[in-house]
Design a protein around this motif. Structure first.
Motif, PDB file in Angstrom:
ATOM      1  N   ALA A 190      -4.221  -5.483  -4.875  1.00 10.41           N
ATOM      2  CA  ALA A 190      -3.669  -4.175  -5.225  1.00 10.41           C
ATOM      3  C   ALA A 190      -3.169  -3.499  -3.955  1.00 10.41           C
ATOM      4  O   ALA A 190      -3.649  -3.775  -2.854  1.00 10.41           O
ATOM      5  CB  ALA A 190      -4.732  -3.327  -5.907  1.00 10.41           C
ATOM      6  N   ALA A 191      -2.218  -2.580  -4.095  1.00 14.59           N
ATOM      7  CA  ALA A 191      -1.573  -1.934  -2.952  1.00 14.59           C
ATOM      8  C   ALA A 191      -2.555  -1.238  -2.019  1.00 14.59           C
ATOM      9  O   ALA A 191      -2.343  -1.205  -0.819  1.00 14.59           O
ATOM     10  CB  ALA A 191      -0.520  -0.948  -3.441  1.00 14.59           C
ATOM     11  N   ASP A 192      -3.633  -0.677  -2.533  1.00 12.03           N
ATOM     12  CA  ASP A 192      -4.578   0.052  -1.688  1.00 12.03           C
ATOM     13  C   ASP A 192      -5.877  -0.701  -1.464  1.00 12.03           C
ATOM     14  O   ASP A 192      -6.878  -0.114  -1.083  1.00 12.03           O
ATOM     15  CB  ASP A 192      -4.864   1.429  -2.301  1.00 12.03           C
ATOM     16  CG  ASP A 192      -3.645   2.334  -2.221  1.00 12.03           C
ATOM     17  OD1 ASP A 192      -2.840   2.151  -1.294  1.00 12.03           O
ATOM     18  OD2 ASP A 192      -3.506   3.212  -3.079  1.00 12.03           O
ATOM     19  N   SER A 193      -5.892  -2.003  -1.708  1.00 12.83           N
ATOM     20  CA  SER A 193      -7.074  -2.824  -1.490  1.00 12.83           C
ATOM     21  C   SER A 193      -7.086  -3.355  -0.071  1.00 12.83           C
ATOM     22  O   SER A 193      -6.033  -3.604   0.511  1.00 12.83           O
ATOM     23  CB  SER A 193      -7.084  -4.008  -2.459  1.00 12.83           C
ATOM     24  OG  SER A 193      -7.162  -3.571  -3.784  1.00 12.83           O
ATOM     25  N   PRO A 194      -8.273  -3.591   0.493  1.00  9.25           N
ATOM     26  CA  PRO A 194      -8.338  -4.245   1.800  1.00  9.25           C
ATOM     27  C   PRO A 194      -7.687  -5.621   1.706  1.00  9.25           C
ATOM     28  O   PRO A 194      -7.703  -6.257   0.650  1.00  9.25           O
ATOM     29  CB  PRO A 194      -9.838  -4.380   2.064  1.00  9.25           C
ATOM     30  CG  PRO A 194     -10.486  -3.401   1.161  1.00  9.25           C
ATOM     31  CD  PRO A 194      -9.592  -3.271  -0.038  1.00  9.25           C
TER      32      PRO A 194
ATOM     33  N   HIS B  92       2.075  -6.086   2.934  1.00 10.84           N
ATOM     34  CA  HIS B  92       1.497  -4.874   2.355  1.00 10.84           C
ATOM     35  C   HIS B  92       2.599  -3.841   2.163  1.00 10.84           C
ATOM     36  O   HIS B  92       3.487  -3.720   2.993  1.00 10.84           O
ATOM     37  CB  HIS B  92       0.432  -4.311   3.308  1.00 10.84           C
ATOM     38  CG  HIS B  92      -0.264  -3.117   2.780  1.00 10.84           C
ATOM     39  ND1 HIS B  92       0.094  -1.839   3.127  1.00 10.84           N
ATOM     40  CD2 HIS B  92      -1.292  -2.997   1.908  1.00 10.84           C
ATOM     41  CE1 HIS B  92      -0.692  -0.993   2.500  1.00 10.84           C
ATOM     42  NE2 HIS B  92      -1.538  -1.660   1.754  1.00 10.84           N
ATOM     43  N   GLY B  93       2.510  -3.116   1.070  1.00 12.73           N
ATOM     44  CA  GLY B  93       3.441  -2.030   0.833  1.00 12.73           C
ATOM     45  C   GLY B  93       4.678  -2.472   0.081  1.00 12.73           C
ATOM     46  O   GLY B  93       4.838  -3.623  -0.303  1.00 12.73           O
ATOM     47  N   ASP B  94       5.537  -1.514  -0.097  1.00 14.02           N
ATOM     48  CA  ASP B  94       6.802  -1.682  -0.808  1.00 14.02           C
ATOM     49  C   ASP B  94       7.917  -1.561   0.222  1.00 14.02           C
ATOM     50  O   ASP B  94       8.077  -0.497   0.832  1.00 14.02           O
ATOM     51  CB  ASP B  94       6.910  -0.575  -1.867  1.00 14.02           C
ATOM     52  CG  ASP B  94       8.212  -0.582  -2.640  1.00 14.02           C
ATOM     53  OD1 ASP B  94       9.193  -1.215  -2.201  1.00 14.02           O
ATOM     54  OD2 ASP B  94       8.245   0.079  -3.694  1.00 14.02           O
TER      55      ASP B  94
ATOM     56  N   ASN C 214       6.203   2.514   5.501  1.00 19.22           N
ATOM     57  CA  ASN C 214       4.935   1.870   5.874  1.00 19.22           C
ATOM     58  C   ASN C 214       4.688   0.508   5.243  1.00 19.22           C
ATOM     59  O   ASN C 214       3.564   0.202   4.838  1.00 19.22           O
ATOM     60  CB  ASN C 214       3.762   2.812   5.630  1.00 19.22           C
ATOM     61  CG  ASN C 214       3.891   4.069   6.449  1.00 19.22           C
ATOM     62  OD1 ASN C 214       4.210   4.008   7.635  1.00 19.22           O
ATOM     63  ND2 ASN C 214       3.693   5.214   5.829  1.00 19.22           N
TER      64      ASN C 214
END
Length: 150
Positions: A23-27, A56-58, A63
């Motif tokens: 997921a986008a906000d997972s480590p 990571h990210g879009d 970012n």
């Protein structure tokens, strides 16, 4: 490159994607040779064989983090980005030249910073590939630069 072309580059890069299970906000921790890392083509201004793996990210948003990989002996022609970029060379030897600065040769573990809008080029020195980690502050884009780097 027009704004629609820049957006098309970001959409192309989105198709590359990060590992689907994250997921986008997972480590996240991932190796450059991880089979789950999806590689796709670089923007058309770069030579065939250049690849990007979104970590990571879009890429169409601020970012995003990517790996950029080029074949040994390949050159990335002069270009600019609308975002600053923070880089660490993961493998290979990469010559980097920014307009108005001395050429630098990056070796694995070396950090480099590229200011937004500053034209630059790069060349992978030797037979093996060069892999560069890049963290972008803004959306990812690449626009060809035709002027001098001196």
């Amino acid at each position: 490159m027009s704004r629609p072309q820049v957006t098309a580059v970001a959409v192309l890069m989105l198709a590359v994607g990060a590992p689907a299970a994250v997921a986008a906000d997972s480590p996240l921790s991932i190796a450059v040779d991880d089979a789950a890392l999806k590689w796709g083509a670089c923007p058309a201004i770069f030579p065939t064989g250049c690849e990007i793996g979104v970590l990571h990210g879009d890429p169409a948003k601020p970012n995003a983090d990517v790996f950029l990989r080029v074949r040994g002996g390949q050159t990335l022609p002069a270009h600019t980005h609308s975002s600053a970029e923070r880089m660490v060379l993961v493998s290979g030897r990469l010559k980097v030249k920014y307009r108005g600065a001395a050429e630098a040769v990056l070796t694995p573990g070396m950090y480099a910073f590229g200011p937004a809008g500053l034209p630059h080029s790069a060349a992978c020195v030797g037979a093996g590939p060069c892999t560069l980690f890049i963290a972008f502050e803004g959306p990812i884009d690449a626009m060809a630069h035709t002027g001098s780097l001196d």
